[in-house]
Scaffold this motif. Structure first.
Motif, mmCIF file in Angstrom:
data_model
loop_
_atom_site.group_PDB
_atom_site.id
_atom_site.type_symbol
_atom_site.label_atom_id
_atom_site.label_comp_id
_atom_site.label_asym_id
_atom_site.label_seq_id
_atom_site.Cartn_x
_atom_site.Cartn_y
_atom_site.Cartn_z
ATOM 1 N N TYR A 117 -42.376 -21.479 31.959
ATOM 2 C CA TYR A 117 -43.813 -21.736 31.812
ATOM 3 C C TYR A 117 -44.069 -23.000 30.987
ATOM 4 N N ASN A 118 -43.318 -23.167 29.902
ATOM 5 C CA ASN A 118 -43.494 -24.358 29.060
ATOM 6 C C ASN A 118 -43.116 -25.632 29.815
ATOM 7 N N GLU A 119 -42.042 -25.567 30.593
ATOM 8 C CA GLU A 119 -41.632 -26.752 31.355
ATOM 9 C C GLU A 119 -42.658 -27.109 32.426
ATOM 10 N N MET A 120 -43.181 -26.102 33.124
ATOM 11 C CA MET A 120 -44.179 -26.364 34.159
ATOM 12 C C MET A 120 -45.482 -26.863 33.553
ATOM 13 N N ALA A 121 -45.870 -26.335 32.387
ATOM 14 C CA ALA A 121 -47.088 -26.810 31.731
ATOM 15 C C ALA A 121 -46.933 -28.260 31.285
ATOM 16 N N MET A 122 -45.736 -28.618 30.807
ATOM 17 C CA MET A 122 -45.504 -30.006 30.397
ATOM 18 C C MET A 122 -45.564 -30.943 31.599
ATOM 19 N N LYS A 123 -44.969 -30.551 32.725
ATOM 20 C CA LYS A 123 -45.033 -31.392 33.923
ATOM 21 C C LYS A 123 -46.465 -31.552 34.419
ATOM 22 N N GLN A 124 -47.234 -30.480 34.320
ATOM 23 C CA GLN A 124 -48.623 -30.563 34.755
ATOM 24 C C GLN A 124 -49.430 -31.504 33.863
ATOM 25 N N GLU A 125 -49.177 -31.458 32.556
ATOM 26 C CA GLU A 125 -49.887 -32.352 31.642
ATOM 27 C C GLU A 125 -49.494 -33.809 31.866
ATOM 28 N N LEU A 126 -48.217 -34.031 32.228
ATOM 29 C CA LEU A 126 -47.772 -35.407 32.461
ATOM 30 C C LEU A 126 -48.386 -35.991 33.725
ATOM 31 N N GLN A 127 -48.766 -35.147 34.684
ATOM 32 C CA GLN A 127 -49.379 -35.632 35.909
ATOM 33 C C GLN A 127 -50.850 -35.986 35.729
ATOM 34 N N LYS A 128 -51.449 -35.528 34.637
ATOM 35 C CA LYS A 128 -52.862 -35.821 34.422
ATOM 36 C C LYS A 128 -53.057 -37.261 33.967
ATOM 37 N N LYS A 157 -49.874 -42.187 27.709
ATOM 38 C CA LYS A 157 -48.938 -41.377 26.925
ATOM 39 C C LYS A 157 -47.609 -42.105 26.850
ATOM 40 N N ARG A 158 -46.823 -41.721 25.863
ATOM 41 C CA ARG A 158 -45.498 -42.331 25.712
ATOM 42 C C ARG A 158 -44.550 -41.298 25.114
ATOM 43 N N LYS A 159 -43.284 -41.494 25.395
ATOM 44 C CA LYS A 159 -42.251 -40.597 24.891
ATOM 45 C C LYS A 159 -41.817 -41.040 23.497
ATOM 46 N N LEU A 160 -41.824 -40.132 22.536
ATOM 47 C CA LEU A 160 -41.471 -40.463 21.167
ATOM 48 C C LEU A 160 -39.970 -40.660 21.018
ATOM 49 N N ARG A 161 -39.613 -41.565 20.136
ATOM 50 C CA ARG A 161 -38.206 -41.777 19.827
ATOM 51 C C ARG A 161 -37.710 -40.686 18.883
ATOM 52 N N GLU A 162 -36.381 -40.636 18.703
ATOM 53 C CA GLU A 162 -35.809 -39.584 17.867
ATOM 54 C C GLU A 162 -36.241 -39.715 16.416
ATOM 55 N N ASP A 163 -36.389 -40.957 15.924
ATOM 56 C CA ASP A 163 -36.801 -41.138 14.531
ATOM 57 C C ASP A 163 -38.285 -40.837 14.313
ATOM 58 N N PRO A 205 -37.841 -33.403 25.391
ATOM 59 C CA PRO A 205 -38.571 -34.638 25.088
ATOM 60 C C PRO A 205 -39.968 -34.331 24.555
ATOM 61 N N VAL A 206 -40.424 -35.172 23.647
ATOM 62 C CA VAL A 206 -41.732 -35.006 23.024
ATOM 63 C C VAL A 206 -42.590 -36.212 23.397
ATOM 64 N N TYR A 207 -43.820 -35.954 23.854
ATOM 65 C CA TYR A 207 -44.736 -37.008 24.283
ATOM 66 C C TYR A 207 -45.954 -37.036 23.358
ATOM 67 N N LYS A 208 -46.546 -38.205 23.281
ATOM 68 C CA LYS A 208 -47.751 -38.393 22.472
ATOM 69 C C LYS A 208 -48.801 -39.078 23.324
ATOM 70 N N TRP A 209 -49.993 -38.494 23.367
ATOM 71 C CA TRP A 209 -51.091 -39.039 24.149
ATOM 72 C C TRP A 209 -51.981 -39.914 23.269
ATOM 73 N N LYS A 210 -52.500 -40.949 23.861
ATOM 74 C CA LYS A 210 -53.400 -41.827 23.139
ATOM 75 C C LYS A 210 -54.755 -41.160 22.993
ATOM 76 N N THR A 211 -55.288 -41.209 21.783
ATOM 77 C CA THR A 211 -56.581 -40.578 21.529
ATOM 78 C C THR A 211 -57.675 -41.362 22.250
ATOM 79 N N GLU A 212 -58.521 -40.612 22.948
ATOM 80 C CA GLU A 212 -59.640 -41.224 23.672
ATOM 81 C C GLU A 212 -60.944 -40.592 23.223
ATOM 82 N N ARG A 213 -61.947 -41.394 23.197
ATOM 83 C CA ARG A 213 -63.262 -40.913 22.770
ATOM 84 C C ARG A 213 -63.928 -40.185 23.937
ATOM 85 N N LYS A 214 -64.379 -38.951 23.663
ATOM 86 C CA LYS A 214 -65.047 -38.163 24.658
ATOM 87 C C LYS A 214 -66.559 -38.350 24.533
ATOM 88 N N ARG A 215 -67.185 -38.763 25.604
ATOM 89 C CA ARG A 215 -68.632 -38.982 25.552
ATOM 90 C C ARG A 215 -69.384 -37.683 25.814
#
Length: 229
Positions: free
Chosen positions: A189-200, A204-210, A219-229
């Motif tokens: 479930y966690n893997e499928m939810a992550m794939k679904q979020e990546l398709q949206k 976003k970018r993949k974080l480095r180990e440090d 893998p850990v991803y970080k999404w860019k914050t966007e302003r919601k109107r």
């Protein structure tokens, strides 16, 4: 007379075998082998004749869409796949339906685990005797205690019949198997939810180990914050 001709013993005529001077060529073909070979030969011959007739009477202006949607690979026609058969929204919808099914199975397994755990807990735990006895002295208290233990006591697990022991052990094995199944389903479930979020949509970018605070094998991803109107 027709019924008597079958009653008369007749000599069984056998087919001759391969002569000694031709033993190197193997077994001699019998009549039944020839019949099978002849049928297969004529079947192929008729099929080739039909193909020749099709090719002779074919319309040169005839057109099918499969002519351009298929290709020949090693003499075999294969249908060309359409990579853009579904849109991005349709793919996301199908992914959400799959995730919903996995989540439903996880919840169902958890309910079964809770029910099985409650049943085993009620079997293992001995209910407490809340009945109150009043004794006049110490001797009377000892007598009441011995009577309640002999009459109203409960059997230990070692004193239970073998049939109940086997059923209890099987229930514990089923409980462990269901817990392992829940862990595997949650992982899927966690893997499928992550794939679904990546398709949206969204940067976003993949974080480095440090950059990862809590190290993880996934893998850990970080999404860019966007302003919601």
């Amino acid at each position: 007379m027709s019924s008597l001709k079958h009653a008369v013993h007749r000599r069984a005529h056998k087919e001759r075998s391969q002569p000694k001077e031709r033993k190197r060529f193997g077994l001699l073909e019998k009549h039944k082998d020839y019949v099978v070979r002849a049928k297969a030969f004529h079947k192929k011959e008729d099929y080739l004749q039909k193909l020749k007739e099709k090719a002779a009477f074919k319309n040169p202006d005839e057109f099918y869409f499969k002519m351009i949607n298929s290709k020949t690979v090693d003499g075999v026609h294969k249908q060309a796949g359409d990579p853009n058969k579904y849109t991005q929204e349709e793919l996301l919808l199908m992914k959400s339906q799959d995730i919903g099914y996995i989540l439903q199975k996880v919840q169902s397994e958890k309910k079964k685990i809770e029910k099985l755990t409650a049943t085993l807990h009620s079997l293992d735990s001995q209910p407490s005797n809340r009945h109150v006895y009043y004794a006049e002295d110490r001797e009377d208290a000892k007598r009441i205690l011995s009577e309640t233990k002999s009459v109203g006591g409960f059997q230990a697990f070692e004193d239970l019949p073998d049939k109940i022991k086997r059923r209890t052990a099987a229930s514990y094995r089923e409980l462990e198997a269901r817990r392992g199944r829940v862990q595997e389903l949650e992982k899927v479930y966690n893997e499928m939810a992550m794939k679904q979020e990546l398709q949206k949509k969204g940067k976003k970018r993949k974080l480095r180990e440090d950059e990862i605070v809590c190290p993880s094998s996934r893998p850990v991803y970080k999404w860019k914050t966007e302003r919601k109107r």
